[in-house]
Design a protein around this motif. Structure first.
Motif, PDB file in Angstrom:
ATOM      1  N   ILE A 176       2.730   9.319   6.475  1.00 48.79           N
ATOM      2  CA  ILE A 176       2.632   8.663   5.322  1.00 48.79           C
ATOM      3  C   ILE A 176       1.398   7.373   5.635  1.00 48.79           C
ATOM      4  O   ILE A 176       0.767   7.036   4.648  1.00 48.79           O
ATOM      5  N   ILE A 177       0.875   7.274   6.875  1.00 50.41           N
ATOM      6  CA  ILE A 177      -0.353   6.288   7.066  1.00 50.41           C
ATOM      7  C   ILE A 177      -1.222   6.804   6.357  1.00 50.41           C
ATOM      8  O   ILE A 177      -1.970   5.979   5.904  1.00 50.41           O
ATOM      9  N   PRO A 178      -1.932   7.914   6.620  1.00 47.79           N
ATOM     10  CA  PRO A 178      -3.182   8.462   5.940  1.00 47.79           C
ATOM     11  C   PRO A 178      -3.086   8.082   4.390  1.00 47.79           C
ATOM     12  O   PRO A 178      -3.988   7.915   3.873  1.00 47.79           O
ATOM     13  N   TRP A 179      -2.056   8.569   3.853  1.00 49.61           N
ATOM     14  CA  TRP A 179      -1.983   8.308   2.308  1.00 49.61           C
ATOM     15  C   TRP A 179      -1.852   6.891   2.082  1.00 49.61           C
ATOM     16  O   TRP A 179      -2.527   6.604   0.939  1.00 49.61           O
ATOM     17  N   ALA A 180      -1.402   5.929   2.888  1.00 47.54           N
ATOM     18  CA  ALA A 180      -1.481   4.659   2.550  1.00 47.54           C
ATOM     19  C   ALA A 180      -2.728   4.239   2.752  1.00 47.54           C
ATOM     20  O   ALA A 180      -3.736   3.313   1.817  1.00 47.54           O
ATOM     21  N   GLN A 181      -3.669   4.594   3.556  1.00 48.94           N
ATOM     22  CA  GLN A 181      -5.013   4.288   4.271  1.00 48.94           C
ATOM     23  C   GLN A 181      -5.753   4.652   2.978  1.00 48.94           C
ATOM     24  O   GLN A 181      -6.974   4.391   2.298  1.00 48.94           O
ATOM     25  N   GLU A 182      -5.493   5.930   2.303  1.00 47.98           N
ATOM     26  CA  GLU A 182      -6.425   6.401   1.234  1.00 47.98           C
ATOM     27  C   GLU A 182      -6.174   5.615  -0.097  1.00 47.98           C
ATOM     28  O   GLU A 182      -7.233   5.485  -0.599  1.00 47.98           O
TER      29      GLU A 182
ATOM     30  N   ILE B 228       1.297   4.498  -3.187  1.00 51.30           N
ATOM     31  CA  ILE B 228       1.731   5.648  -2.737  1.00 51.30           C
ATOM     32  C   ILE B 228       3.356   5.534  -2.394  1.00 51.30           C
ATOM     33  O   ILE B 228       3.797   4.357  -2.200  1.00 51.30           O
ATOM     34  N   GLN B 229       4.096   6.569  -2.760  1.00 51.71           N
ATOM     35  CA  GLN B 229       5.650   6.376  -2.883  1.00 51.71           C
ATOM     36  C   GLN B 229       6.348   7.562  -2.167  1.00 51.71           C
ATOM     37  O   GLN B 229       5.585   8.625  -2.085  1.00 51.71           O
ATOM     38  N   VAL B 230       7.079   7.378  -1.158  1.00 49.63           N
ATOM     39  CA  VAL B 230       7.680   8.232  -0.335  1.00 49.63           C
ATOM     40  C   VAL B 230       9.346   7.922  -0.198  1.00 49.63           C
ATOM     41  O   VAL B 230       9.527   6.916  -0.925  1.00 49.63           O
ATOM     42  N   VAL B 231      10.081   8.930   0.296  1.00 52.05           N
ATOM     43  CA  VAL B 231      11.469   8.413   0.464  1.00 52.05           C
ATOM     44  C   VAL B 231      11.816   8.820   2.072  1.00 52.05           C
ATOM     45  O   VAL B 231      11.436   9.918   2.576  1.00 52.05           O
ATOM     46  N   PHE B 232      12.355   7.784   2.638  1.00 52.41           N
ATOM     47  CA  PHE B 232      13.014   7.780   3.903  1.00 52.41           C
ATOM     48  C   PHE B 232      14.523   8.067   3.677  1.00 52.41           C
ATOM     49  O   PHE B 232      15.452   7.457   3.214  1.00 52.41           O
ATOM     50  N   MET B 233      15.136   9.277   3.950  1.00 56.46           N
ATOM     51  CA  MET B 233      16.597   9.703   3.689  1.00 56.46           C
ATOM     52  C   MET B 233      17.330   9.530   5.011  1.00 56.46           C
ATOM     53  O   MET B 233      17.070  10.324   6.081  1.00 56.46           O
TER      54      MET B 233
ATOM     55  N   HIS C  77       0.835  -1.226   0.167  1.00 52.64           N
ATOM     56  CA  HIS C  77       0.029   0.089   0.048  1.00 52.64           C
ATOM     57  C   HIS C  77       0.894   1.034  -0.067  1.00 52.64           C
ATOM     58  O   HIS C  77       0.043   2.305  -0.345  1.00 52.64           O
ATOM     59  N   CYS C  78       2.178   1.167   0.235  1.00 52.64           N
ATOM     60  CA  CYS C  78       2.907   2.139   0.369  1.00 52.64           C
ATOM     61  C   CYS C  78       4.430   1.813   0.167  1.00 52.64           C
ATOM     62  O   CYS C  78       5.041   0.994   0.833  1.00 52.64           O
ATOM     63  N   LEU C  79       5.193   2.212  -1.152  1.00 48.79           N
ATOM     64  CA  LEU C  79       6.434   1.917  -1.227  1.00 48.79           C
ATOM     65  C   LEU C  79       7.382   3.032  -0.671  1.00 48.79           C
ATOM     66  O   LEU C  79       7.239   4.443  -0.760  1.00 48.79           O
TER      67      LEU C  79
END
Length: 322
Positions: free
Chosen positions: A307-313, A234-239, A199-201
């Motif tokens: 990021i959790i609300p984005w994955a849930q959406e 959904i895609q995000v980056v953890f730096m 659900h989220c990368l």
């Protein structure tokens, strides 16, 4: 070279001083004062770090964020938990992120995922699922993957990561850098449901290595990103390793969103991978620390909270379309 009305040099006895008037972002850098007389020459250098106006805020108290996240519930009959996949170069800190998150929620140091210190070869060999517990199970699951390597025949295969995004790969699959997982493999799930899909990368990149990333790494990550984009994931980056990228952060994580270096690296990361800056989150993993540190926890919790609300959406959207 000194600029008139900008750099002012003064001497008081044997001490020399350099004053920079109206310092801004462009004034950050390494400065050297060189002295010369009939006896010889001498020089002294110092790094000048410019503190920017804070452009993103963090709640530096962890209890409220932990309480909020541990009370998070899925409101979906098809999906009981959110699935996050960590993906990125070898040594970027994927496994350490999972260890850090579990440490925060369990209130003690957890080393569930074996990690290798900034290795050039992936320590993770299998597709591993990690649940989060805090007075019960929090509906968040993190999947660890083999690291991306430069060579085509080394590290995790791009097509295997795409299969994982689609939910085809089951837990404990042993990644094979040479052979792609295909239908017929006992650990290939033929008809994955929404609960099996990612659900989220979470793309994981080291802040101090962004400028040094080879094109081969970037191309592999872009292929996975493009596949995730096609699926609407959904895609995000953890730096990670922010303390290694900026001396100001090493002194205090609370300067994270005042650091010019961190802001520049976030923009470089955005340019390389095509991820918007507001989807890039600088974090620090537990590494040398033996005690729990609230600032480390808060930075990671802040990223999760966003990021959790984005994955849930994404889950809601997919549920509506089925």
């Amino acid at each position: 070279m000194c600029v008139q009305d900008k750099h002012i040099m003064k001497q008081n006895g044997t001490k020399c001083f350099l004053t920079i008037l109206n310092a801004d972002e462009g004034d950050e850098g390494n400065y050297t004062i060189q002295l010369e007389n009939k006896s010889g020459t001498a020089s002294c250098s110092a790094m000048v770090i410019v503190e920017l106006k804070e452009w993103r805020t963090v709640q530096w108290k962890q209890n409220a964020m932990v309480d909020s996240l541990k009370e998070f519930k899925m409101d979906n009959n098809q999906v009981r938990e959110l699935n996050f996949l960590l993906y990125g170069p070898v040594g970027a800190g994927k496994s350490s992120i999972i260890n850090t998150i579990k440490t925060i929620f369990e209130g003690r140091h957890c080393v569930i995922c074996p990690v290798a210190a900034r290795s050039t070869e992936s320590f993770t060999k299998m597709y591993q699922k990690h649940s989060i517990r805090r007075e019960g199970v929090v509906p968040l699951v993190f999947y660890d993957t083999m690291g991306v390597e430069k060579q085509e025949s080394a590290g995790v295969r791009t097509d295997d990561v795409i299969s994982a995004l689609k939910g085809h790969i089951t837990e404990d699959y042993a990644f094979n850098p040479i052979l792609q997982i295909l239908e017929g493999n006992p650990q290939y799930r033929m008809n994955p449901g929404l609960c099996d899909r990612i659900h989220c990368l979470i793309n994981v990149i080291s802040a101090d290595k962004i400028a040094l990333m080879d094109e081969e790494y970037i191309n592999k990550m872009k292929k996975v990103r493009e596949a995730a984009r096609t699926m609407g994931i959904i895609q995000v980056v953890f730096m990670t390793d922010v303390d290694l990228a900026c001396p100001m952060i090493k002194d205090s994580l609370r300067y994270i969103y005042r650091s010019k270096k961190i802001k520049e690296n976030m923009q470089k990361c955005s340019n390389l991978l095509g991820v918007p800056v507001n989807c890039i989150f600088p974090v620090k993993n537990y590494h040398e620390e033996t005690d729990l540190i609230e600032d480390i926890n808060c930075l990671m919790l802040d990223a999760l909270k966003r990021i959790i609300p984005w994955a849930q959406e994404y889950v809601v959207k997919c549920s509506t379309n089925t």
